[in-house]
Design a protein around this motif. Sequence first.
Motif, PDB file in Angstrom:
ATOM      1  N   VAL A  72      86.198 -18.686  24.228  1.00  0.00           N
ATOM      2  CA  VAL A  72      84.847 -18.534  23.675  1.00  0.00           C
ATOM      3  C   VAL A  72      83.814 -19.314  24.485  1.00  0.00           C
ATOM      4  N   SER A  73      84.240 -20.359  25.186  1.00  0.00           N
ATOM      5  CA  SER A  73      83.288 -21.111  26.012  1.00  0.00           C
ATOM      6  C   SER A  73      82.822 -20.307  27.209  1.00  0.00           C
ATOM      7  N   HIS A  74      83.543 -19.238  27.539  1.00  0.00           N
ATOM      8  CA  HIS A  74      83.161 -18.357  28.646  1.00  0.00           C
ATOM      9  C   HIS A  74      82.527 -17.054  28.154  1.00  0.00           C
ATOM     10  N   GLY A  75      82.280 -16.958  26.851  1.00  0.00           N
ATOM     11  CA  GLY A  75      81.670 -15.745  26.315  1.00  0.00           C
ATOM     12  C   GLY A  75      82.654 -14.644  25.986  1.00  0.00           C
ATOM     13  N   THR A  76      83.938 -14.934  26.019  1.00  0.00           N
ATOM     14  CA  THR A  76      84.949 -13.949  25.624  1.00  0.00           C
ATOM     15  C   THR A  76      85.087 -13.980  24.108  1.00  0.00           C
ATOM     16  N   ILE A  77      85.000 -12.810  23.497  1.00  0.00           N
ATOM     17  CA  ILE A  77      85.092 -12.740  22.034  1.00  0.00           C
ATOM     18  C   ILE A  77      86.381 -12.075  21.563  1.00  0.00           C
ATOM     19  N   GLY A  78      87.175 -11.543  22.488  1.00  0.00           N
ATOM     20  CA  GLY A  78      88.423 -10.900  22.103  1.00  0.00           C
ATOM     21  C   GLY A  78      89.276 -10.573  23.302  1.00  0.00           C
ATOM     22  N   VAL A  79      90.575 -10.405  23.060  1.00  0.00           N
ATOM     23  CA  VAL A  79      91.501 -10.042  24.132  1.00  0.00           C
ATOM     24  C   VAL A  79      92.488  -9.004  23.632  1.00  0.00           C
ATOM     25  N   ILE A  80      92.881  -8.128  24.544  1.00  0.00           N
ATOM     26  CA  ILE A  80      93.972  -7.181  24.305  1.00  0.00           C
ATOM     27  C   ILE A  80      95.224  -7.852  24.857  1.00  0.00           C
ATOM     28  N   ALA A  81      96.025  -8.404  23.981  1.00  0.00           N
ATOM     29  CA  ALA A  81      97.094  -9.321  24.385  1.00  0.00           C
ATOM     30  C   ALA A  81      98.469  -8.666  24.259  1.00  0.00           C
ATOM     31  N   ASP A  82      99.180  -8.639  25.354  1.00  0.00           N
ATOM     32  CA  ASP A  82     100.545  -8.124  25.383  1.00  0.00           C
ATOM     33  C   ASP A  82     101.503  -9.322  25.389  1.00  0.00           C
ATOM     34  N   PRO A  83     102.199  -9.600  24.279  1.00  0.00           N
ATOM     35  CA  PRO A  83     103.106 -10.746  24.222  1.00  0.00           C
ATOM     36  C   PRO A  83     104.449 -10.459  24.878  1.00  0.00           C
ATOM     37  N   HIS A  84     104.372  -9.833  26.016  1.00  0.00           N
ATOM     38  CA  HIS A  84     105.563  -9.401  26.742  1.00  0.00           C
ATOM     39  C   HIS A  84     106.423 -10.590  27.179  1.00  0.00           C
ATOM     40  N   GLU A  85     105.759 -11.681  27.578  1.00  0.00           N
ATOM     41  CA  GLU A  85     106.509 -12.816  28.118  1.00  0.00           C
ATOM     42  C   GLU A  85     107.371 -13.461  27.036  1.00  0.00           C
TER      43      GLU A  85
END
Length: 553
Positions: A72-85
């Motif tokens: 959020v400090s970089h202006g990102t409000i969401g992510v499409i996250a693949d918990p593959h790892e």
Amino acid sequence: MEHIKGHIVDVIRREIFGGELVIEGGKIVEVNRCALPEREKPWPYVMPGFIDGHVHIESSMMVPHKFARIAVSHGTIGVIADPHEIGNVLGVEGINYMIRSGKEARFNFLFGAPSCVPAVGGDVETCGRVIDVKDTEALMARDDIGFLGEMMNYPGVLADDKEVMAKITAALRNGKPVDGHAPGLTGQQRDRYAAAGITTDHECSTIDEGRSCIKAGMKVIIREGSAAKDYKLLSPLIAESPNMVMFCTDDCHPDDFVRGHINLIVKRALADGYDLWDVLQAASVNAQKHYKQPWGLLQAGDPATFITVDNITPHFRVESTWIRGEEVFNYNASLPSRHDIDDYILDYDFPNNFVAAPITANDIAMDIHAGDTVHVIHAGDGSLLTEHDEVMVTGNPLFDSQYPWTEVQKIVVYNRYVPGAKPVVGLVRGFNIKQGAIAASVAHDCHNIVAIGSNDDYLVKAINRIVEMQGGQVVVTPYDMLDIPLPIAGLMAPMSGHEIAFRTLCIQEKVKDIGCKMKSPFITMAFMCLPVIPDIKMTDRHLMDTKTFKVIY
């Protein structure tokens, strides 16, 4: 009721106007046009926040709720996250851990179900868990799972493999998008891959690949991660097909992440002269539409999720980030966290899967003589691809071959899931480690132990330290050892993002002391184990020619 005034950046109508957001109950109830009164400080620009269209949060070494604080400090409000790892380590249990942690954050996470756990079936590699068709069908029916993760088994798609197609069918039947991963596919093969129902790809690394992908109806997710950087070659797609492009980091190391995120790609695109509206379309709009996530686009009725910036030039600064009507970041203030107690509870939840025992030098010995043909993995800084060097040696390549001194080192991959497993040993060049070793339990995608070093003593010390910590990163020099413990699945640490980043910087500086000048040596080393990316890779079972998908030994 909250009132936010400024220059409203309306990406839907593609216009900027003086206005006011009226916020109530976490939603924008009105967007009013109004004249902005003069004041000493310029009014901010209010605009939709940025979205990472494909990321593995585990690569940041941060748990999701701490990842969110940096994002959020970089202006990102969401992510499409693949918990593959973590899926490769702990299976569905790992996915549930990520979702549980993500719920503690004031942020938007859309988690998917990994499609390839393991990345490649058969006797190629060993992972900690398997996510099979039955598991995938159950995950696709869940409301907290939003998509099927990157389908790396593109040969299986092209061959109409029964299990691969069953997973894709489960996603499509539940109305969930399917992400792609098919480096190098063009023409008819790309068309067939897309026709299977796969709608994105973040592995395009040339403009021809990107155009072929879009022609087939797939969106291109332009990647600028810590190791793989494709923006330079793919950026023309922003102007050519702005509705078919997203931005992502894929694998972003913590020291890079604390410096910037999607905002850096946006700044670069604006500096390169791309149209503001096309850039924001790629950075803020397309992911929400593609994944059907109404996270907020500054329209009446939307969640009050947005950012404010000081200007809309390539030199903009994120001044604040709002998530569902709550200010979660302000560049000029320290906002209280309501998660301090939750952190204490969550950070003592250390799921893991680690049974490897210490090794000795005899376990990693290689018998090479003059006249032998050896296969060397040739790694390059900033690339996930490797070259395959096949040479007849005049002697041991570690000491007296045709390569310059220290050009070739041993690479070891050691299974951490099966008791009594033996390490697989090979040769690698490009890391230029002169005297020492590095090792980690982050080794895509199965996350066994991987190590590269100049001699057996250093390698044994490095690998055994990873075993002792039950996961982490370590560098061994002739004089000392520096490490980062990663007790959560051998992938993440129970520390703040900035502390992880600081430790990462320290360990990477130590790697330079032993001769390796790569920008991201641990990420590059981690990808030496991924058999779905050409040309040659090493798993815990084999050295693989990943162009022909044949075992070398």
